[in-house]
Design a protein around this motif. Structure first.
Motif, PDB file in Angstrom:
ATOM      1  N   TRP A  62       2.759 -84.454 -23.553  1.00  0.00           N
ATOM      2  CA  TRP A  62       2.705 -85.143 -22.263  1.00  0.00           C
ATOM      3  C   TRP A  62       3.695 -84.519 -21.272  1.00  0.00           C
ATOM      4  CZ3 TRP A  62      -0.954 -87.797 -20.181  1.00  0.00           C
ATOM      5  CH2 TRP A  62      -1.818 -88.558 -20.967  1.00  0.00           C
ATOM      6  N   ARG A  63       4.867 -84.106 -21.763  1.00  0.00           N
ATOM      7  CA  ARG A  63       5.824 -83.421 -20.884  1.00  0.00           C
ATOM      8  C   ARG A  63       5.234 -82.112 -20.372  1.00  0.00           C
ATOM      9  NH1 ARG A  63       9.583 -84.925 -25.023  1.00  0.00           N
ATOM     10  NH2 ARG A  63       9.605 -82.775 -25.816  1.00  0.00           N
ATOM     11  N   GLU A  64       4.621 -81.362 -21.274  1.00  0.00           N
ATOM     12  CA  GLU A  64       4.029 -80.080 -20.888  1.00  0.00           C
ATOM     13  C   GLU A  64       2.903 -80.283 -19.884  1.00  0.00           C
ATOM     14  OE1 GLU A  64       2.797 -78.033 -24.399  1.00  0.00           O
ATOM     15  OE2 GLU A  64       4.824 -77.828 -25.209  1.00  0.00           O
ATOM     16  N   LEU A  65       2.070 -81.291 -20.118  1.00  0.00           N
ATOM     17  CA  LEU A  65       0.946 -81.534 -19.207  1.00  0.00           C
ATOM     18  C   LEU A  65       1.437 -81.830 -17.798  1.00  0.00           C
ATOM     19  CD1 LEU A  65      -2.297 -83.480 -19.824  1.00  0.00           C
ATOM     20  CD2 LEU A  65      -0.928 -84.070 -17.840  1.00  0.00           C
ATOM     21  N   GLN A  66       2.398 -82.733 -17.679  1.00  0.00           N
ATOM     22  CA  GLN A  66       2.858 -83.127 -16.347  1.00  0.00           C
ATOM     23  C   GLN A  66       3.613 -82.004 -15.649  1.00  0.00           C
ATOM     24  OE1 GLN A  66       4.341 -87.432 -16.432  1.00  0.00           O
ATOM     25  NE2 GLN A  66       3.810 -87.060 -18.584  1.00  0.00           N
ATOM     26  N   THR A  67       4.335 -81.188 -16.423  1.00  0.00           N
ATOM     27  CA  THR A  67       5.033 -80.053 -15.835  1.00  0.00           C
ATOM     28  C   THR A  67       4.048 -79.011 -15.313  1.00  0.00           C
ATOM     29  OG1 THR A  67       6.940 -80.376 -17.294  1.00  0.00           O
ATOM     30  CG2 THR A  67       6.682 -78.197 -16.296  1.00  0.00           C
ATOM     31  N   LEU A  68       3.030 -78.704 -16.104  1.00  0.00           N
ATOM     32  CA  LEU A  68       2.025 -77.723 -15.690  1.00  0.00           C
ATOM     33  C   LEU A  68       1.222 -78.248 -14.513  1.00  0.00           C
ATOM     34  CD1 LEU A  68       0.639 -75.026 -16.123  1.00  0.00           C
ATOM     35  CD2 LEU A  68      -0.807 -76.095 -17.868  1.00  0.00           C
ATOM     36  N   TYR A  69       0.876 -79.531 -14.555  1.00  0.00           N
ATOM     37  CA  TYR A  69       0.115 -80.122 -13.451  1.00  0.00           C
ATOM     38  C   TYR A  69       0.893 -79.999 -12.144  1.00  0.00           C
ATOM     39  CZ  TYR A  69      -2.823 -83.568 -11.039  1.00  0.00           C
ATOM     40  OH  TYR A  69      -3.681 -84.204 -10.165  1.00  0.00           O
ATOM     41  N   ALA A  70       2.183 -80.352 -12.194  1.00  0.00           N
ATOM     42  CA  ALA A  70       2.994 -80.307 -10.982  1.00  0.00           C
ATOM     43  C   ALA A  70       3.242 -78.880 -10.507  1.00  0.00           C
ATOM     44  CB  ALA A  70       4.328 -81.006 -11.232  1.00  0.00           C
ATOM     45  N   THR A  71       3.131 -77.907 -11.397  1.00  0.00           N
ATOM     46  CA  THR A  71       3.316 -76.509 -11.023  1.00  0.00           C
ATOM     47  C   THR A  71       2.031 -75.908 -10.469  1.00  0.00           C
ATOM     48  OG1 THR A  71       4.968 -76.263 -12.774  1.00  0.00           O
ATOM     49  CG2 THR A  71       4.025 -74.236 -11.871  1.00  0.00           C
ATOM     50  N   ASP A  72       0.922 -76.126 -11.165  1.00  0.00           N
ATOM     51  CA  ASP A  72      -0.364 -75.561 -10.749  1.00  0.00           C
ATOM     52  C   ASP A  72      -0.985 -76.308  -9.575  1.00  0.00           C
ATOM     53  OD1 ASP A  72      -0.358 -73.512 -12.519  1.00  0.00           O
ATOM     54  OD2 ASP A  72      -1.980 -74.252 -13.790  1.00  0.00           O
ATOM     55  N   LEU A  73      -0.796 -77.613  -9.520  1.00  0.00           N
ATOM     56  CA  LEU A  73      -1.347 -78.464  -8.459  1.00  0.00           C
ATOM     57  C   LEU A  73      -2.859 -78.273  -8.280  1.00  0.00           C
ATOM     58  CD1 LEU A  73       1.463 -78.157  -5.771  1.00  0.00           C
ATOM     59  CD2 LEU A  73       0.988 -80.114  -7.242  1.00  0.00           C
ATOM     60  N   PRO A  74      -3.649 -78.521  -9.323  1.00  0.00           N
ATOM     61  CA  PRO A  74      -5.109 -78.544  -9.120  1.00  0.00           C
ATOM     62  C   PRO A  74      -5.506 -79.633  -8.126  1.00  0.00           C
ATOM     63  CG  PRO A  74      -4.511 -79.515 -11.233  1.00  0.00           C
ATOM     64  CD  PRO A  74      -3.274 -78.895 -10.694  1.00  0.00           C
ATOM     65  N   ALA A  75      -4.677 -80.650  -8.035  1.00  0.00           N
ATOM     66  CA  ALA A  75      -4.793 -81.674  -7.002  1.00  0.00           C
ATOM     67  C   ALA A  75      -3.400 -81.914  -6.449  1.00  0.00           C
ATOM     68  CB  ALA A  75      -5.371 -82.965  -7.572  1.00  0.00           C
ATOM     69  N   ILE A  76      -3.334 -82.347  -5.199  1.00  0.00           N
ATOM     70  CA  ILE A  76      -2.045 -82.634  -4.574  1.00  0.00           C
ATOM     71  C   ILE A  76      -1.791 -84.127  -4.669  1.00  0.00           C
ATOM     72  CG2 ILE A  76      -0.793 -82.668  -2.384  1.00  0.00           C
ATOM     73  CD1 ILE A  76      -2.240 -80.103  -1.620  1.00  0.00           C
ATOM     74  N   PRO A  77      -0.784 -84.540  -5.448  1.00  0.00           N
ATOM     75  CA  PRO A  77      -0.501 -85.971  -5.567  1.00  0.00           C
ATOM     76  C   PRO A  77       0.123 -86.516  -4.289  1.00  0.00           C
ATOM     77  CG  PRO A  77       1.128 -84.690  -6.787  1.00  0.00           C
ATOM     78  CD  PRO A  77       0.121 -83.719  -6.271  1.00  0.00           C
ATOM     79  N   LEU A  78      -0.328 -87.681  -3.862  1.00  0.00           N
ATOM     80  CA  LEU A  78       0.223 -88.305  -2.659  1.00  0.00           C
ATOM     81  C   LEU A  78       1.096 -89.503  -3.029  1.00  0.00           C
ATOM     82  CD1 LEU A  78      -2.830 -88.107  -0.220  1.00  0.00           C
ATOM     83  CD2 LEU A  78      -0.779 -86.661  -0.269  1.00  0.00           C
ATOM     84  N   TYR A  79       0.475 -90.563  -3.528  1.00  0.00           N
ATOM     85  CA  TYR A  79       1.243 -91.761  -3.873  1.00  0.00           C
ATOM     86  C   TYR A  79       0.459 -92.596  -4.867  1.00  0.00           C
ATOM     87  CZ  TYR A  79      -1.726 -93.016   0.085  1.00  0.00           C
ATOM     88  OH  TYR A  79      -2.791 -93.141   0.938  1.00  0.00           O
ATOM     89  N   PHE A  80       1.175 -93.490  -5.541  1.00  0.00           N
ATOM     90  CA  PHE A  80       0.536 -94.427  -6.459  1.00  0.00           C
ATOM     91  C   PHE A  80       0.249 -95.713  -5.700  1.00  0.00           C
ATOM     92  CE2 PHE A  80       2.974 -91.734  -9.447  1.00  0.00           C
ATOM     93  CZ  PHE A  80       1.890 -91.240 -10.161  1.00  0.00           C
TER      94      PHE A  80
END
Length: 556
Positions: free
Chosen positions: A504-522
């Motif tokens: 889960w740490r690896e997934l969130q780190t890679l997601y935030a690095t690659d940014l296949p989507a741009i997170p805005l807010y929850f």
């Protein structure tokens, strides 16, 4: 401006005739306002929250997360476990490690026409979903099930060709009434089933429904009327009839609530937090208003086929150029926290030390320069003859999203991106543009999930929809990274707690690095309810409050 006396008198008469919030809702009829209309009522096509909300009144999944975030059986007698022998390891048909998982349906369940719900409906649903040409959203689940072994009318075993950690949940295997849908499915090609299903051609057929309510009438794009299901086997629901009205303009939603044309606005799919706060300030004494944070993730899907957006530095520059904290503070009263990944801090698998992007337009501009995107004479960046130009789309009529679009357009313009805004009605946006990857740039919408939900369908490379695979999957961006595939597959099969935490740490780190989507807010959802409505409990995840509608009632 002062009104003429005659006009003022007419206005007073009109106001006297309006129902007050206290007497708007009644036992006979509850009218719910939502902001989208389902593209279909078939349970396995088009993953839309509007459909899930309506289906919660008229159907039930086999398993679901309850309002306390516990996985529970709704149609089965108990969750399968290794301890009681309902789960065993076996070798799959292809020789891979597999498993056999056995469920038992609750006794006494029937379809809305009185036909018993049996394992024949389970086996038929798997048969339809297992055919790739049918194009079910959750095809990955159906593909993993090699066969359904029917023991009797209530007990069945799924023989699964992959040994996974999340074997207990079975919410995506949607029951279909075999006595209605089997002859329809067998009458033509699987690829045409979506157009031929009774959910499309005869949606008021009682045999399609088996919840506390069944669909009585539909006016496409406007309303769905549901009546008590006389064959419902559970606790009797309080309201005789529930009407779900679609009002896509969110400002008009609140106006209809004030006028008494609707009794409540659904938190799952109603108005944004800023509109709810403004409404509460003016009319809060007349309504019950709840704010519920949850696993709702507002984001920008970034199409990977675009010549500029396919570059990771460009996506990183775009997120650095957005003042997401200001958006949260000024538009949403600070009640919707900035998202740094696709996993909510409320979820137990959240990783707090992932990469984060502060608002820094100068750093964003420098990143683009370094990547070769230079400012042209018209102020738009170019590289190798390509302009940094794309469209920004969302659901038309959603006031808050349209405001966010204006902010994004201005802040991206400041770093040299040419952004055109183009919106569509929700049914078109989700059914055609997003799910078939027809957007040329960025799509603004929300994902919602269950606790600890592995995002395979949105991030794995084998989940990219295309015409060749009948548009199966929800990886609408077209993101493909072998490292992400490895992490997702590990989360599904490597069940040791320490391994899960690492992945889960690896997934969130890679997601935030690659940014296949741009997170805005929850998102925090706002429920605008009659003051005397009791029993409605917001869930904060993908399973809507309507799944427990039989608990709703008006205080005496």
């Amino acid at each position: 401006m002062k009104l003429p006396a005659s006009l003022a008198a007419l206005l007073m008469l009109a106001l006297v005739g309006l129902p007050t919030p206290a007497d708007a809702a009644s036992k006979e009829r509850l009218v719910i306002g939502i902001s989208q209309f389902p593209s279909t009522l078939h349970p396995s096509f088009d993953s839309m929250l509007a459909k899930s909300y309506v289906a919660g009144l008229a159907r039930r999944p086999i398993t679901a997360y309850d309002p306390d975030w516990n996985l529970t059986c709704l149609l089965c007698t108990g969750l399968p476990t290794y301890e009681d022998g309902t789960v065993t390891d076996e070798t799959a048909e292809d020789g891979a490690p597999g498993m056999a998982v056995t469920y038992s349906l609750k006794p006494g369940m029937v379809w809305g026409d009185g036909t018993p719900i049996t394992t024949a409906d389970v086996a038929f649903a798997w048969r339809v979903g297992h055919d790739r040409e049918t194009g079910f959203d959750a095809y990955e689940l159906y593909r993993r099930i090699d066969r359904v072994e029917v023991h009797d009318d209530r007990r069945f075993t799924l023989h699964i060709n992959k040994r996974t950690c999340d074997f207990q949940g079975l919410s995506d295997l949607n029951l279909l009434p075999a006595h209605i849908e089997r002859p329809i499915f067998e009458s033509g090609a699987p690829g045409d089933y979506r157009q031929r299903t009774a959910y499309q051609t005869d949606p008021t057929n009682p045999a399609l429904w088996y919840g506390p309510y069944r669909v009585k009438d539909i006016v496409t794009g406007q309303r769905i009327v549901l009546e008590r299901n006389p064959n419902w086997w559970g606790e009797s629901p309080y309201f005789d009839e529930i009407v779900v009205r679609t009002i896509e303009n969110t400002a008009a939603l609140t106006a209809n609530l004030r006028s008494g044309d609707i009794d409540m606005i659904a938190g799952e799919l109603g108005i944004a937090i800023d509109q709810a706060l403004a409404f509460e300030e003016s009319f809060g004494e007349d309504f019950q208003i709840l704010y519920n944070p949850g696993l709702f993730y507002e984001h920008l899907d970034v199409i990977q086929d675009h010549p500029a957006l396919k570059e990771r530095p460009v996506r990183q520059a775009l997120i650095q150029a957005i003042d997401r904290q200001a958006i949260s503070d000024r538009l949403f009263g600070g009640k919707q926290p900035v998202a740094n990944s696709n996993v909510n801090p409320l979820d137990s698998v959240y990783y707090a030390d992932l990469p984060k992007y502060a608002y820094d337009p100068e750093a964003a501009a420098a990143k683009l320069e370094e990547a070769g995107w230079t400012i042209g004479p018209d102020g738009v960046r170019t590289k190798n003859g390509e302009r940094l130009s794309f469209t920004l789309m969302t659901t038309a009529g959603n006031k808050s999203r349209e405001q966010v679009q204006q902010v994004l357009q201005a802040q991206w313009d400041a770093i040299g991106a040419d952004v055109a805004i183009r919106n569509e009605p929700p049914r078109v946006f989700f059914e055609q543009t997003v799910s078939k990857r027809r957007f040329d740039g960025v799509a603004l919408f929300a994902w919602l999930s269950a606790p600890e939900s592995i995002p395979r369908t949105t991030l794995h490379s084998d989940q990219i929809p295309s015409e060749e695979n009948s548009f199966i999957g929800q990886n609408y961006t077209g993101y493909a990274n072998p490292e992400m595939d490895r992490i997702l597959e590990g989360l599904e099969t490597e069940c040791a707690p320490e391994t899960q935490a690492r992945l889960w740490r690896e997934l969130q780190t890679l997601y935030a690095t690659d940014l296949p989507a741009i997170p805005l807010y929850f998102r925090a959802n706002s429920y605008l309810l009659p003051k005397n409505l009791e029993g409605l409990t917001p869930t904060g995840h993908q399973f809507p409050s309507t799944l427990w509608v039989e608990e709703w009632r008006l205080a005496e």
